[in-house]
Design a protein around this motif. Structure first.
Motif, PDB file in Angstrom:
ATOM      1  N   LEU A   1       0.832  -1.200   0.000  1.00 25.54           N
ATOM      2  CA  LEU A   1       0.000   0.000   0.000  1.00 25.54           C
ATOM      3  C   LEU A   1       0.872   1.257   0.000  1.00 25.54           C
ATOM      4  O   LEU A   1       0.566   2.239  -0.691  1.00 25.54           O
ATOM      5  CB  LEU A   1      -0.918  -0.004   1.223  1.00 25.54           C
ATOM      6  CG  LEU A   1      -1.864   1.195   1.386  1.00 25.54           C
ATOM      7  CD1 LEU A   1      -2.813   1.290   0.206  1.00 25.54           C
ATOM      8  CD2 LEU A   1      -2.649   1.089   2.684  1.00 25.54           C
ATOM      9  N   LEU A   2       1.963   1.214   0.750  1.00 27.31           N
ATOM     10  CA  LEU A   2       2.880   2.353   0.800  1.00 27.31           C
ATOM     11  C   LEU A   2       3.496   2.614  -0.575  1.00 27.31           C
ATOM     12  O   LEU A   2       3.573   3.770  -1.027  1.00 27.31           O
ATOM     13  CB  LEU A   2       3.981   2.099   1.828  1.00 27.31           C
ATOM     14  CG  LEU A   2       5.114   3.127   1.860  1.00 27.31           C
ATOM     15  CD1 LEU A   2       4.577   4.506   2.238  1.00 27.31           C
ATOM     16  CD2 LEU A   2       6.213   2.697   2.823  1.00 27.31           C
ATOM     17  N   ILE A   3       3.929   1.562  -1.255  1.00 26.00           N
ATOM     18  CA  ILE A   3       4.524   1.716  -2.585  1.00 26.00           C
ATOM     19  C   ILE A   3       3.506   2.319  -3.554  1.00 26.00           C
ATOM     20  O   ILE A   3       3.834   3.190  -4.367  1.00 26.00           O
ATOM     21  CB  ILE A   3       5.028   0.360  -3.116  1.00 26.00           C
ATOM     22  CG1 ILE A   3       6.145  -0.183  -2.217  1.00 26.00           C
ATOM     23  CG2 ILE A   3       5.528   0.489  -4.550  1.00 26.00           C
ATOM     24  CD1 ILE A   3       7.357   0.698  -2.131  1.00 26.00           C
ATOM     25  N   ALA A   4       2.252   1.870  -3.451  1.00 26.34           N
ATOM     26  CA  ALA A   4       1.198   2.428  -4.310  1.00 26.34           C
ATOM     27  C   ALA A   4       1.006   3.918  -4.030  1.00 26.34           C
ATOM     28  O   ALA A   4       0.828   4.727  -4.953  1.00 26.34           O
ATOM     29  CB  ALA A   4      -0.107   1.671  -4.093  1.00 26.34           C
ATOM     30  N   LYS A   5       1.050   4.313  -2.764  1.00 24.52           N
ATOM     31  CA  LYS A   5       0.902   5.720  -2.406  1.00 24.52           C
ATOM     32  C   LYS A   5       2.066   6.551  -2.943  1.00 24.52           C
ATOM     33  O   LYS A   5       1.874   7.626  -3.514  1.00 24.52           O
ATOM     34  CB  LYS A   5       0.839   5.877  -0.876  1.00 24.52           C
ATOM     35  CG  LYS A   5      -0.482   5.485  -0.255  1.00 24.52           C
ATOM     36  CD  LYS A   5      -0.428   5.739   1.240  1.00 24.52           C
ATOM     37  CE  LYS A   5      -1.748   5.356   1.904  1.00 24.52           C
ATOM     38  NZ  LYS A   5      -1.682   5.569   3.378  1.00 24.52           N
ATOM     39  N   LEU A   6       3.281   6.039  -2.744  1.00 25.74           N
ATOM     40  CA  LEU A   6       4.464   6.777  -3.195  1.00 25.74           C
ATOM     41  C   LEU A   6       4.467   6.949  -4.708  1.00 25.74           C
ATOM     42  O   LEU A   6       4.916   7.975  -5.226  1.00 25.74           O
ATOM     43  CB  LEU A   6       5.738   6.050  -2.746  1.00 25.74           C
ATOM     44  CG  LEU A   6       5.954   5.912  -1.237  1.00 25.74           C
ATOM     45  CD1 LEU A   6       7.234   5.149  -0.950  1.00 25.74           C
ATOM     46  CD2 LEU A   6       6.013   7.279  -0.572  1.00 25.74           C
ATOM     47  N   SER A   7       3.977   5.947  -5.416  1.00 31.60           N
ATOM     48  CA  SER A   7       3.945   6.015  -6.881  1.00 31.60           C
ATOM     49  C   SER A   7       2.901   7.011  -7.377  1.00 31.60           C
ATOM     50  O   SER A   7       3.040   7.571  -8.464  1.00 31.60           O
ATOM     51  CB  SER A   7       3.650   4.632  -7.469  1.00 31.60           C
ATOM     52  OG  SER A   7       4.646   3.696  -7.090  1.00 31.60           O
ATOM     53  N   SER A   8       1.846   7.210  -6.581  1.00 35.87           N
ATOM     54  CA  SER A   8       0.748   8.078  -7.021  1.00 35.87           C
ATOM     55  C   SER A   8       0.944   9.535  -6.641  1.00 35.87           C
ATOM     56  O   SER A   8       0.203  10.403  -7.102  1.00 35.87           O
ATOM     57  CB  SER A   8      -0.575   7.583  -6.417  1.00 35.87           C
ATOM     58  OG  SER A   8      -0.539   7.663  -5.003  1.00 35.87           O
TER      59      SER A   8
END
Length: 536
Positions: A350-357
């Motif tokens: 979830l963190l990686i998805a947030k950082l990418s967005s």
């Protein structure tokens, strides 16, 4: 047992390995690194004979709290006299370094928490004079572990100790020490040692021990220790035991359990271009390799920190400053939440998805707010995010200005319009019900308020203005601007606010004239759509 046997045993003991952290423990004030404010104060106190009866050392692990306490005890009890530069060679200094001096008592509060321990170890022996040195020094480690009763018993003794007694309390959690104890102590806060100072210390130790180590490996050890000197030296000792020849970065990563720098670099590149699929593959590899999710978050935190410093120095790479700051905040939040989560891998994904967005847009909240209020920008946003034509609930209708005026006036009498407003904001509905509506020839929509208080409230209520605009747009096309005024005053207060719609703004900015009040009454009675004005 013969003397020969004793000598042989001593020789065997001397051959036992001594860890680097213990071997290179500072023995004088000058050898302490990273705490210049404390060193200077204590040295001056010793030189001027202004030693406080109680000290409180606060700081995280491995910063030198107990070491500083021992150095102060040696300065007070050195055989050459009270000095800020103890010799370290006399019997008193040697015994203090070995923790077996009769007048210097080191107490572990974690294993001696009760009032009985404090009474037997401290209170009963305070009144006795030093047996060997000048001062009786009590070094209480992990002070915050003492019970409330133990602190209570210690309170009076610390407040008025004999002149030959000095208390030095060390703790990693100063907030847990009761305020009456803190107020009676001279407090010193130990700071994490900077990376440069720590790197220099490790290089000196490596040179002294003939350890061949790469610069990158030293830097990694410093990052791993987070400013703790003891942790850094112990890590160097551990890496030396692992590597037979030259210590390189790869060996250091394996020993410390750190994530390979190559993997972090790939992960950062994937985040920069929002390549979620590649980022997921890297996470799977790290997970299969056995890397802890908290270590991945920690590595990402340091990676974004490095990016932030690069941007500050002007080396603009893949990330803007605003995006880096928001990313660091997201990582810190996720690290805290992961501590209590039963699904750490999902938290990391979830963190990686947030950082990418997270966008690289540097606009502030004020700029974004102004952007929404600005017509041209608002129009471009609508076009960029427009839904398919068949999904639209409102169709653009080409009409004349006169037809639009009639239509606009009529919607202010429809309950559907007021219901829409009330759902968005009850205040917006109240404004429109209480104000009089008029549209002069230039297409200016006027809301006339007789109540001055209501007008002032509406003037500051930007949300209500936006709600009315959107409600009108729901049923009416055309570009208008709205003008608010007080009809009860001789010189009405006016504020120009743009109501941005789809048509081009009329270049005609001539002064608008209000409609005839009698005609307005007729329209309200029969409905605006049923009334047609014919000019003769």
């Amino acid at each position: 047992m013969s003397k020969k046997t004793v000598k042989e045993n001593d020789k065997e003991v001397s051959k036992n390995y001594v860890g680097l952290a213990r071997k290179y423990r500072p023995q004088t004030f000058e050898e302490v690194i990273g705490q210049p404010h404390i060193v200077r104060t204590l040295k001056k106190a010793v030189e001027t004979n202004h030693v406080a009866p109680a000290y409180l050392f606060i700081g995280s692990r491995g910063l030198g709290k107990t070491t500083m306490a021992r150095i102060l005890a040696k300065a007070l009890n050195c055989e050459k006299g009270i000095t800020s530069t103890p010799c370290g060679k006399c019997e008193s200094c040697i015994e203090i370094s070995r923790s077996n001096h009769i007048d210097v008592l080191e107490i572990d509060a974690a294993s001696n928490t009760g009032i009985d321990n404090v009474r037997e170890t401290i209170i009963q022996s305070v009144s006795t004079v030093p047996a060997k040195g000048r001062y009786k020094v009590f070094i209480i480690d992990e002070t915050h572990m003492l019970s409330a009763q133990a602190f209570g018993a210690l309170l009076k003794t610390i407040e008025e100790p004999p002149s030959h007694v000095v208390f030095i309390m060390a703790t990693t959690e100063g907030h847990k020490v009761p305020s009456p104890i803190r107020s009676r102590c001279l407090r010193f806060d130990f700071r994490p040692v900077s990376s440069d100072e720590l790197t220099e210390r490790l290089k000196k130790i490596a040179k002294a021990e003939s350890i061949d180590i790469e610069e990158s490996a030293v830097r990694l050890i410093c990052e791993y220790s987070e400013g703790g000197v003891r942790d850094a030296i112990s890590a160097l000792d551990m890496v030396r035991a692992y590597s037979s020849d030259k210590i390189n970065l790869k060996d250091t990563e394996e020993v410390l359990g750190a994530i390979p720098s190559v993997s972090i670099e790939k992960l950062m590149n994937s985040i920069a271009v929002a390549d979620s699929e590649n980022a997921e593959n890297i996470l799977k590899e790290l997970w299969e390799f056995g890397v802890d999710t908290s270590e991945v978050m920690r590595a990402l935190l340091f990676a974004f920190r490095k990016e932030l410093f690069d941007v500050i120095r002007g080396n603009d790479k893949n990330f803007k400053k605003g995006r880096i700051v928001r990313s660091i905040e997201s990582i810190l939040f996720s690290m805290e939440r992961t501590r209590y989560s039963r699904h750490p891998l999902i938290e990391l994904e979830l963190l990686i998805a947030k950082l990418s967005s997270i966008s690289n847009d540097e606009k502030t909240l004020k700029e974004l707010y102004e952007k929404l209020l600005n017509y041209e920008t608002f129009k471009s946003i609508r076009e960029d995010t427009a839904i398919e034509p068949e999904q639209k609930t409102v169709k653009k209708i080409e009409t004349s200005r006169e037809w639009d005026k009639k239509k606009l006036l009529s919607i202010f009498r429809k309950e559907e319009f007021f219901s829409e407003l009330k759902a968005a904001s009850p205040n917006s509905e109240k404004y429109c019900r209480d104000a009089e509506i008029s549209i002069p020839k230039d297409g200016t929509l006027k809301l006339l308020f007789k109540d001055k208080t209501l007008f002032e409230r509406f003037e500051k209520d930007h949300k209500a203005i936006a709600d009315i605009k959107h409600a009108i747009e729901f049923v009416q096309t055309g570009k208008f601007h709205i003008e608010f005024e007080l009809s009860a005053q001789s010189k009405p207060q006016q504020i120009q606010k743009e109501l941005n719609f789809e048509d081009e703004k009329s270049s005609d900015k001539s002064k608008a004239e209000d409609l005839d009040p009698e005609i307005e009454k007729i329209k309200r009675l029969f409905g605006a759509d049923s009334v047609e004005i014919v000019k003769e």
